[in-house]
Write a protein that holds these residues in place. Structure first.
Motif, mmCIF file in Angstrom:
data_model
loop_
_atom_site.group_PDB
_atom_site.id
_atom_site.type_symbol
_atom_site.label_atom_id
_atom_site.label_comp_id
_atom_site.label_asym_id
_atom_site.label_seq_id
_atom_site.Cartn_x
_atom_site.Cartn_y
_atom_site.Cartn_z
ATOM 1 N N ARG A 38 -4.574 1.513 -4.963
ATOM 2 C CA ARG A 38 -4.132 1.649 -3.570
ATOM 3 C C ARG A 38 -5.305 1.423 -2.616
ATOM 4 O O ARG A 38 -5.156 0.793 -1.571
ATOM 5 C CB ARG A 38 -3.512 3.028 -3.343
ATOM 6 C CG ARG A 38 -2.838 3.169 -1.977
ATOM 7 C CD ARG A 38 -1.999 4.417 -1.849
ATOM 8 N NE ARG A 38 -2.765 5.629 -2.018
ATOM 9 C CZ ARG A 38 -2.693 6.449 -3.065
ATOM 10 N NH1 ARG A 38 -1.868 6.179 -4.052
ATOM 11 N NH2 ARG A 38 -3.434 7.529 -3.127
ATOM 12 N N VAL A 39 -6.465 1.929 -2.993
ATOM 13 C CA VAL A 39 -7.639 1.754 -2.130
ATOM 14 C C VAL A 39 -8.058 0.277 -2.082
ATOM 15 O O VAL A 39 -8.402 -0.244 -1.017
ATOM 16 C CB VAL A 39 -8.799 2.657 -2.622
ATOM 17 C CG1 VAL A 39 -10.093 2.333 -1.893
ATOM 18 C CG2 VAL A 39 -8.428 4.120 -2.408
ATOM 19 N N ALA B 60 -5.603 -1.427 0.109
ATOM 20 C CA ALA B 60 -5.863 -1.064 1.512
ATOM 21 C C ALA B 60 -7.063 -1.840 2.054
ATOM 22 O O ALA B 60 -7.063 -2.261 3.216
ATOM 23 C CB ALA B 60 -6.104 0.437 1.635
ATOM 24 N N ALA B 61 -8.084 -2.027 1.222
ATOM 25 C CA ALA B 61 -9.264 -2.787 1.661
ATOM 26 C C ALA B 61 -8.889 -4.246 1.929
ATOM 27 O O ALA B 61 -9.419 -4.873 2.862
ATOM 28 C CB ALA B 61 -10.371 -2.702 0.614
ATOM 29 N N ILE B 62 -7.974 -4.778 1.133
ATOM 30 C CA ILE B 62 -7.507 -6.154 1.390
ATOM 31 C C ILE B 62 -6.645 -6.181 2.659
ATOM 32 O O ILE B 62 -6.748 -7.108 3.471
ATOM 33 C CB ILE B 62 -6.731 -6.716 0.180
ATOM 34 C CG1 ILE B 62 -7.636 -6.774 -1.057
ATOM 35 C CG2 ILE B 62 -6.193 -8.110 0.484
ATOM 36 C CD1 ILE B 62 -6.940 -7.231 -2.340
ATOM 37 N N LEU B 63 -5.821 -5.144 2.845
ATOM 38 C CA LEU B 63 -5.028 -5.050 4.078
ATOM 39 C C LEU B 63 -5.947 -5.106 5.306
ATOM 40 O O LEU B 63 -5.665 -5.841 6.270
ATOM 41 C CB LEU B 63 -4.222 -3.747 4.082
ATOM 42 C CG LEU B 63 -3.632 -3.291 5.418
ATOM 43 C CD1 LEU B 63 -2.598 -4.291 5.935
ATOM 44 C CD2 LEU B 63 -2.998 -1.900 5.276
ATOM 45 N N GLY B 64 -7.033 -4.345 5.262
ATOM 46 C CA GLY B 64 -7.974 -4.358 6.380
ATOM 47 C C GLY B 64 -8.530 -5.749 6.625
ATOM 48 O O GLY B 64 -8.625 -6.207 7.769
ATOM 49 N N GLU C 248 -4.294 5.501 -7.571
ATOM 50 C CA GLU C 248 -5.198 5.741 -6.441
ATOM 51 C C GLU C 248 -6.201 4.609 -6.218
ATOM 52 O O GLU C 248 -6.328 4.084 -5.103
ATOM 53 C CB GLU C 248 -5.938 7.062 -6.663
ATOM 54 C CG GLU C 248 -6.855 7.438 -5.514
ATOM 55 C CD GLU C 248 -7.624 8.722 -5.827
ATOM 56 O OE1 GLU C 248 -6.984 9.716 -6.189
ATOM 57 O OE2 GLU C 248 -8.854 8.705 -5.724
ATOM 58 N N ASP C 249 -6.911 4.224 -7.268
ATOM 59 C CA ASP C 249 -7.946 3.198 -7.099
ATOM 60 C C ASP C 249 -7.346 1.865 -6.659
ATOM 61 O O ASP C 249 -7.942 1.133 -5.857
ATOM 62 C CB ASP C 249 -8.726 3.006 -8.406
ATOM 63 C CG ASP C 249 -9.670 4.175 -8.652
ATOM 64 O OD1 ASP C 249 -9.943 4.929 -7.701
ATOM 65 O OD2 ASP C 249 -10.116 4.333 -9.803
ATOM 66 N N VAL D 82 0.837 -1.198 0.000
ATOM 67 C CA VAL D 82 0.000 0.000 0.000
ATOM 68 C C VAL D 82 0.876 1.252 0.000
ATOM 69 O O VAL D 82 0.492 2.310 -0.496
ATOM 70 C CB VAL D 82 -0.988 -0.035 1.189
ATOM 71 C CG1 VAL D 82 -0.349 0.416 2.484
ATOM 72 C CG2 VAL D 82 -2.212 0.798 0.908
ATOM 73 N N GLU D 83 2.075 1.081 0.542
ATOM 74 C CA GLU D 83 3.034 2.186 0.565
ATOM 75 C C GLU D 83 3.613 2.442 -0.827
ATOM 76 O O GLU D 83 4.028 3.552 -1.138
ATOM 77 C CB GLU D 83 4.167 1.776 1.508
ATOM 78 C CG GLU D 83 4.789 2.878 2.267
ATOM 79 C CD GLU D 83 5.864 2.340 3.201
ATOM 80 O OE1 GLU D 83 6.316 3.121 4.009
ATOM 81 O OE2 GLU D 83 6.245 1.155 3.116
#
Lengths: 181, 208
Positions: free
Chosen positions: B168-169, B172-176, B165-166, B159-160
């Motif tokens: 990365r989001v 990030a949703a998978i990271l969560g 943009e899309d 994610v870093e």
């Protein structure tokens, strides 16, 4: 989000010395910084609201013995998030919001059962995750992305605990995006 | 100037998430090293460097390629775990297996959207883990916990690095979700679900 005195002075000094093209670039960068600061402040407000809410529930006697310890753990984690976000916002030149008065938190005092308290906390943490996701869209500074990702992941783990305590599916989706504040 | 080697666990996590980026970074580093003011070295005619990546999207594709390999590994491990577990632990493994498959589909889709082609799945290489999973519930959940810790670390790295943009989001949703998996597996193992307030994941790419 307000400018700090130091930033205002620095901006004034730059305006006196810089040519118009540089001024335009600075204005655009400032706009971007202000947007990021606003988004981080929104996340901080939600974390502060969560801490106040957990304190309210822990003091109200609405939680059973089974629920108190994990709720306190969530509260302590969110307080650590608050400290980290305050540092981040300060480093970016912003001013952190204050903790809300519990009496002004909508629906907080209506949560008079354990089930309602857990629903309230779950909804709040989902909004906090949503706020971090919104911030993630607009930041490109790598260390900040990692910080926000780490905080968001921590709140996502709290959601698992709260959902399990509330008897709902702990990981209902393969993609955790939270909910809009 | 020599780049300092990161610790072994750090290196392996990076390799896990962004295998291939090191090669590209190495090529870029060579360009920087020879464009400075120091004494010139003779050209290395025999050494072939990969073509430098032209766009941020291409770099994102490399990062996503590492994640896709890891998601396939995760799905293979969970698939084995469903054969080794029973009761509520089996329910967890079945749910998370489907999630890992969804993640793999999403990552492959993101590669497509950026103009890349997802690599075909590699041969099954999880035999060593299968032995541990077969030892019973405790060791199996231990494997799954370590897997999710690695996953969180890989997605935090990714994610870093992702600049689209899309994408990365999505990452990030998978990271969560991976952080949630970790809490769920820890709970199933009877361990504290919430660790430190700042989730970091771990390095190490067992079998990945």
């Amino acid at each position: 989000v307000r400018l700090t005195r130091r930033r205002a002075l620095a901006a004034g000094a730059a305006a006196a010395a810089a040519p118009p093209a540089v001024l335009a670039a600075v204005a655009q960068a400032d706009q971007s910084s202000q947007t990021i600061l606003a988004s981080l402040s929104s996340a901080l407000t939600l974390e502060l609201t969560a801490v106040e809410s957990y304190d309210f529930f822990l003091a109200s006697g609405v939680l059973s013995a089974r629920t108190r310890a994990p709720v306190r753990r969530c509260r302590d984690q969110d307080l650590a998030h608050v400290h980290r976000l305050r540092v981040v916002i300060e480093r970016l030149g912003g001013i952190s919001p204050h903790a809300p008065d519990p009496a002004t938190i909508p629906s907080l005092t209506d949560a008079t059962t354990e089930s309602a308290a857990l629903d309230f906390a779950t909804a709040l943490e989902e909004q906090t995750v949503g706020a971090y996701m919104a911030t993630m869209r607009m930041i490109y500074r790598r260390p900040l992305v990692r910080t926000v990702g780490s905080l968001m992941a921590s709140d996502a783990q709290q959601l698992v605990v709260l959902r399990q305590l509330g008897g709902t599916p702990p990981v209902p989706s393969p993609f955790e995006q939270g909910s809009p504040p | 100037m020599e780049a300092r080697q990161p610790p072994a666990h750090r290196r392996s996590r990076r390799e896990l998430a962004v295998a291939g980026v090191a090669v590209i970074a190495g090529a870029a580093g060579a360009v920087i090293a020879t464009s400075g003011g120091g004494p010139k070295r003779p050209p290395r005619a025999a050494r072939a460097h990969p073509a430098p990546l032209a766009t941020a999207a291409e770099l994102d594709i490399v990062t996503l390629g590492g994640l896709l390999r890891f998601e396939r590994h995760c799905a293979a491990v969970y698939s084995l775990a469903t054969a080794a577990l029973h009761g509520t632990a089996l329910d967890v493994a079945v749910t998370l297996l489907e999630h890992e498959r969804e993640h793999a589909r999403a990552v492959a889709g993101a590669i497509h959207d950026l103009g890349g082609t997802p690599a075909p799945a590699a041969d099954f290489a999880e035999w060593a883990i299968a032995t541990t999973l077969a030892r019973g519930r405790g060791p199996a959940l231990g494997v799954l916990e370590r897997l999710e810790q690695q996953s969180v670390g890989a997605y935090l790295d990714a994610v870093e690095q992702i600049s689209t943009e899309d994408v990365r989001v999505t990452v990030a949703a998978i990271l969560g979700a991976e952080a949630e998996h970790l809490a769920l597996v820890r709970g199933e193992a009877g361990r504290p679900q919430l660790g430190p307030p700042f989730v970091v994941g771990t390095g190490g790419a067992e079998g990945a």
